[in-house]
Design a protein around this motif. Sequence first.
Motif, PDB file in Angstrom:
ATOM      1  N   ARG A  10       0.846  -1.210   0.000  1.00 56.58           N
ATOM      2  CA  ARG A  10       0.000   0.000   0.000  1.00 56.58           C
ATOM      3  C   ARG A  10       0.876   1.253   0.000  1.00 56.58           C
ATOM      4  NH1 ARG A  10      -0.552   4.073   2.750  1.00 56.58           N
ATOM      5  NH2 ARG A  10       0.943   3.177   4.214  1.00 56.58           N
ATOM      6  N   ARG A  11       0.521   2.217  -0.829  1.00 49.79           N
ATOM      7  CA  ARG A  11       1.244   3.490  -0.838  1.00 49.79           C
ATOM      8  C   ARG A  11       0.243   4.627  -0.706  1.00 49.79           C
ATOM      9  NH1 ARG A  11       4.846   0.727  -0.306  1.00 49.79           N
ATOM     10  NH2 ARG A  11       4.592   1.796   1.661  1.00 49.79           N
ATOM     11  N   SER A  12       0.682   5.706  -0.129  1.00 46.28           N
ATOM     12  CA  SER A  12      -0.126   6.927  -0.156  1.00 46.28           C
ATOM     13  C   SER A  12      -0.155   7.432  -1.586  1.00 46.28           C
ATOM     14  CB  SER A  12       0.510   7.997   0.737  1.00 46.28           C
ATOM     15  OG  SER A  12       0.474   7.580   2.085  1.00 46.28           O
ATOM     16  N   HIS A  14      -0.937  10.421  -4.204  1.00 48.16           N
ATOM     17  CA  HIS A  14      -1.061  11.888  -4.303  1.00 48.16           C
ATOM     18  C   HIS A  14      -1.756  12.308  -5.600  1.00 48.16           C
ATOM     19  CE1 HIS A  14       1.680  12.933  -0.861  1.00 48.16           C
ATOM     20  NE2 HIS A  14       2.032  11.679  -1.077  1.00 48.16           N
ATOM     21  N   LEU A 132      -4.838   9.228   0.432  1.00 45.45           N
ATOM     22  CA  LEU A 132      -3.819   9.936   1.204  1.00 45.45           C
ATOM     23  C   LEU A 132      -4.479  10.395   2.496  1.00 45.45           C
ATOM     24  CD1 LEU A 132      -0.973  11.197   1.396  1.00 45.45           C
ATOM     25  CD2 LEU A 132      -1.952  13.279   0.427  1.00 45.45           C
ATOM     26  N   TRP A 133      -3.927   9.925   3.598  1.00 37.50           N
ATOM     27  CA  TRP A 133      -4.383  10.358   4.922  1.00 37.50           C
ATOM     28  C   TRP A 133      -3.803  11.745   5.114  1.00 37.50           C
ATOM     29  CZ3 TRP A 133      -3.806   6.564   9.666  1.00 37.50           C
ATOM     30  CH2 TRP A 133      -4.269   7.191  10.839  1.00 37.50           C
ATOM     31  N   HIS A 134      -4.650  12.751   5.101  1.00 36.10           N
ATOM     32  CA  HIS A 134      -4.153  14.129   5.135  1.00 36.10           C
ATOM     33  C   HIS A 134      -4.531  14.798   6.444  1.00 36.10           C
ATOM     34  CE1 HIS A 134      -3.187  18.136   3.466  1.00 36.10           C
ATOM     35  NE2 HIS A 134      -2.373  17.436   2.704  1.00 36.10           N
ATOM     36  N   THR A 135      -3.607  15.654   6.904  1.00 34.40           N
ATOM     37  CA  THR A 135      -3.855  16.442   8.122  1.00 34.40           C
ATOM     38  C   THR A 135      -3.302  17.847   7.861  1.00 34.40           C
ATOM     39  OG1 THR A 135      -1.796  15.507   8.969  1.00 34.40           O
ATOM     40  CG2 THR A 135      -3.821  14.542   9.824  1.00 34.40           C
ATOM     41  N   ARG A 172       9.012   4.317   0.248  1.00 30.41           N
ATOM     42  CA  ARG A 172      10.131   4.874   1.026  1.00 30.41           C
ATOM     43  C   ARG A 172      10.495   3.827   2.070  1.00 30.41           C
ATOM     44  NH1 ARG A 172       7.541  10.346   2.683  1.00 30.41           N
ATOM     45  NH2 ARG A 172       9.564  10.835   3.581  1.00 30.41           N
ATOM     46  N   ARG A 174      11.587   1.376   5.061  1.00 30.74           N
ATOM     47  CA  ARG A 174      11.372   1.422   6.507  1.00 30.74           C
ATOM     48  C   ARG A 174      12.591   0.835   7.218  1.00 30.74           C
ATOM     49  NH1 ARG A 174       7.096   3.746   4.179  1.00 30.74           N
ATOM     50  NH2 ARG A 174       5.126   3.525   5.292  1.00 30.74           N
TER      51      ARG A 174
END
Length: 185
Positions: A10-12, A14, A132-135, A172, A174
Motif C-alpha cells: 500500500r502506498r499513499s 497523491h 492519502l491520509w491528510h492532516t 520509502r 522502513r
Amino acid sequence: MSIANTIRERRSIHRFSDRPVDKELVLSLLKDAVWAPNHGLREPWRFIYAAGEAKDRLVRCVMELVEGTKMRGWDEEKKAKFVQTNLAVPAYLIVVMPEDPRPHIWEEDLAAVSALIQNFQLLAWERELGMLWHTGDYIFNRKFREMAGVQPGEKIVGVLRMGHFDEIPPARPRTDASERFTELS
Ligand SMILES: Cc1cc2nc3c(=O)[nH]c(=O)nc-3n(C[C@H](O)[C@H](O)[C@H](O)COP(=O)(O)O)c2cc1C
C-alpha cells in the motif's frame, strides 16, 4: 494477496485518475473497517463523505487557508497548478471522533480510529482505491470544520483523499524492526 503483502505494498496516493469513486464501495469497505479494535466498544468514529461540488467547496476552503502559509511566495502559475491538483482529488472522507475530556479515553479513541483508518486504507488498496491520509492546521480551522459538518466536541483524525490511480509511487524504505527491538533480561 497476503495481509503482509497488502501492508507492504500500500502506498499513499497523491495523484488520482479521473475515474469516479463509488460511494457504495466506500461504504462497504467501511463496514469491514469498523471491526478495528476499540476499547469499551465505544466505536468512537463518524464518517463524512464529500464528492463533486461539496468536495470542491472544501478544497477551495483549504486553498484559502493555505494561501498565506504553504503558498506564500509562490507565483500565480504555481498556485493555480496546486489548486488544480487539489480539485482533481475525486472524493474526501473525513473521519472524526468525539473528544472525551478524560485523557486516557481520548488516547484510546484516537488509537482506535487510527486502527480503523489503516484497516480502511488496506481494504481500499485491495480494490485499487488509493488514498492519502491528510492532516494539517486547517483541520482545526472553524470555517473548514463548519463547512465539513464537524460538530463542536468532535476531532478530525484524518481527511482521507480518495481516488483511483494509474501510477504507484515508489516505496520509502522502513527501518528494520530489529533495530528498534530490545528484550528485557
Ligand atoms: C496521521 C497521519 C497524517 C498524515 N498527514 C499527511 C499530510 O498531511 N500530508 C501528506 O502528504 N501525507 C500525510 N500522511 C501520509 C504519510 O506522509 C505517508 O504515510 C508516509 O509518507 C509514508 O508513505 P506511504 O503511506 O506511501 O507508505 C499522513 C499519515 C498519517 C498516519
